[in-house]
Design an enzyme around this catalytic site. Structure first.
Site, short mmCIF file in Angstrom:
data_model
loop_
_atom_site.label_atom_id
_atom_site.label_comp_id
_atom_site.label_asym_id
_atom_site.label_seq_id
_atom_site.Cartn_x
_atom_site.Cartn_y
_atom_site.Cartn_z
CB SER A 28 -0.83 -0.02 1.28
OG SER A 28 -1.27 1.26 1.61
CB SER A 29 0.35 4.65 -1.34
OG SER A 29 -0.93 4.88 -0.78
CB CYS A 30 -0.08 3.80 4.22
SG CYS A 30 -0.19 2.07 4.61
CE LYS A 67 -0.58 -5.08 3.28
NZ LYS A 67 -0.81 -6.35 2.55
O1 GFB Z 1 -9.61 6.42 2.82
P1 GFB Z 1 -9.08 6.81 4.16
O2 GFB Z 1 -9.70 6.19 5.34
O3 GFB Z 1 -7.55 6.43 4.17
O4 GFB Z 1 -9.19 8.40 4.35
P2 GFB Z 1 -6.10 7.08 4.11
C1 GFB Z 1 -8.75 9.30 3.39
C2 GFB Z 1 -9.12 10.71 3.77
O5 GFB Z 1 -10.54 10.84 3.66
C3 GFB Z 1 -8.75 11.14 5.19
C4 GFB Z 1 -11.06 11.50 4.80
O6 GFB Z 1 -8.29 12.48 5.16
C5 GFB Z 1 -10.10 11.07 5.91
O7 GFB Z 1 -10.20 11.96 7.02
N1 GFB Z 1 -12.45 11.10 4.99
C6 GFB Z 1 -13.52 11.93 4.90
C7 GFB Z 1 -12.93 9.90 5.33
N2 GFB Z 1 -14.64 11.30 5.19
C8 GFB Z 1 -14.32 10.02 5.46
C9 GFB Z 1 -15.08 8.88 5.81
O8 GFB Z 1 -16.29 8.90 5.95
N3 GFB Z 1 -14.40 7.71 5.98
C10 GFB Z 1 -13.04 7.63 5.82
N4 GFB Z 1 -12.43 6.44 5.97
N5 GFB Z 1 -12.29 8.72 5.52
C11 GFB Z 1 -5.56 4.61 4.54
C12 GFB Z 1 -4.70 3.86 5.53
O9 GFB Z 1 -5.27 5.93 4.75
O10 GFB Z 1 -5.24 4.34 3.21
C13 GFB Z 1 -4.51 2.47 5.16
O11 GFB Z 1 -5.26 4.04 6.82
C14 GFB Z 1 -4.30 2.23 3.68
O12 GFB Z 1 -3.43 2.00 5.89
C15 GFB Z 1 -5.24 3.02 2.84
O13 GFB Z 1 -2.99 2.54 3.34
C16 GFB Z 1 -4.95 2.91 1.36
O14 GFB Z 1 -5.73 7.31 2.69
O15 GFB Z 1 -5.94 8.24 5.01
#
Ligand code: GFB
Length: 324
Positions: free
Chosen positions: A119-121, A152
């Protein structure tokens, strides 16, 4: 071991046995669709109930019995920012167990080639953008997902170590944020795109006036449709044999605010957007530099808008219809 990069096809036998670990998930199911579309006839698939990949002895027996030729390791404990932040022990522990068991057993039982997916993280929170493969381990990680990221990173390093010590063909692909059919649409634990799709849909159906989105809306994310990822996985398995992991991105980057507007439009919700700034933003930006993959001859095809439309149709037909 010798590196073959971008040369001819190595997967010429369509009856070669391929184990797709995690075939019911977003990534694994897309890979199965792709392999079937390409005419591969001998896929080995196990549900979680049939084979628990965290159990070393069970994984060893499975490999001893099935002896696959290729393995695509798409099984993982995954989730969005909230799930990563809330269940750190699961994200590091389950992922380390799955990948260690599968990679070691695959090597021991004569698998010809294994593709590990990350993953990109894995990259530092403030890595220079777009992020090249060489940014790995050059700085501190984003705290909300460091547990998953460490697992990862260990997976990439495990593949490299087996390649160096045993001359075994294990490679790694690092996808950017993914979406598509069979995603997890859980309201709290999913990634942003399915979470918003569900929230906008439910708001539309219930006639709500506002949908609340997490964070500030300013973080930038790159989104890749999972069918494109699946295509790249088969491409890498077929054509790439190298020590370094390979980024798989789309180059399609939007702010979370832009994403929310786009999902709102695709779903057809006509109310307002609100913001919950008590929720974390996570990494400010993580755009992959996918030029290495492009130089090997692979490019993505699905635009974000088309991918969103197709995913919403899938959601209506499969998630909403199933609830009725
Ligand atoms: O997709 P997401 O959970 O993952 O969140 P990450 C991306 C962005 O969307 C963050 C915002 O800035 C969240 O605050 N966001 C807005 C939301 N509304 C929502 C919502 O309802 N749900 C969620 N989930 N986010 C993940 C990693 O990071 O990316 C994993 O935690 C993995 O490890 C994945 O690498 C690809 O991009 O921040």
């Amino acid at each position: 071991m010798a590196e073959t990069i971008g040369s001819g096809s190595s997967m010429t036998d369509k009856s070669a046995k391929i184990f797709v670990a995690g075939h019911r998930g977003l990534v694994g199911s897309a890979i199965v669709r792709k392999l079937q579309e390409l005419g591969f006839t001998n896929l080995v698939l196990r549900t979680h109930a049939e084979l628990d990949l965290t159990r070393q002895a069970d994984v060893e027996s499975f490999f001893a019995q099935e002896k696959p030729v290729y393995v695509i390791l798409a099984a993982a404990k995954v989730g969005g920012i909230h799930a990563n932040n809330t269940y750190p022990a699961d994200f590091i522990g389950v992922n380390l167990q799955i990948q260690t068991n599968v990679i070691h057993s695959a090597y021991q039982h004569g698998v010809k080639k294994l593709l590990f997916l990350g993953s990109s993280c894995i990259y530092p929170k403030f890595a220079p953008q777009p992020i090249t493969e060489s940014a790995l381990l050059t700085g501190p990680l984003e705290p909300t997902n460091e547990w998953y990221a460490i697992a990862k990173i260990a997976g990439i390093k495990t593949c490299q170590a087996y390649r160096i010590q045993h001359g075994w063909d294990a490679i790694s692909g690092m996808p950017t944020n993914l979406y598509g059919p069979n995603d997890n649409f859980h309201p709290e634990n999913s990634h942003v795109l399915p979470a918003l799709m569900r929230r906008f849909h439910e708001a539309k159906v219930n006639g709500a006036e506002e949908v609340v989105v997490w964070g500030t809306g300013s973080p930038l994310r790159e989104f890749l449709h999972v069918d494109d990822l699946a295509d790249s996985c088969v491409f890498l398995l077929d054509r790439y044999s190298g020590l370094e992991h390979v980024n798989v991105g789309s180059g399609q980057e939007v702010t979370i605010k832009e994403l929310a507007e786009l999902v709102k439009e695709v779903v057809g919700f006509e109310g307002k957007l609100g913001w919950d700034s008590s929720k974390p933003d996570g990494t400010p930006r993580k755009l992959m530099d996918s030029s290495k993959l492009a130089s090997l001859g692979w490019t993505p095809k699905v635009s974000l808008r088309d991918g969103l439309r197709q995913t919403y149709e899938w959601y209506l037909e499969n998630v909403c219809a199933a609830k009725k």
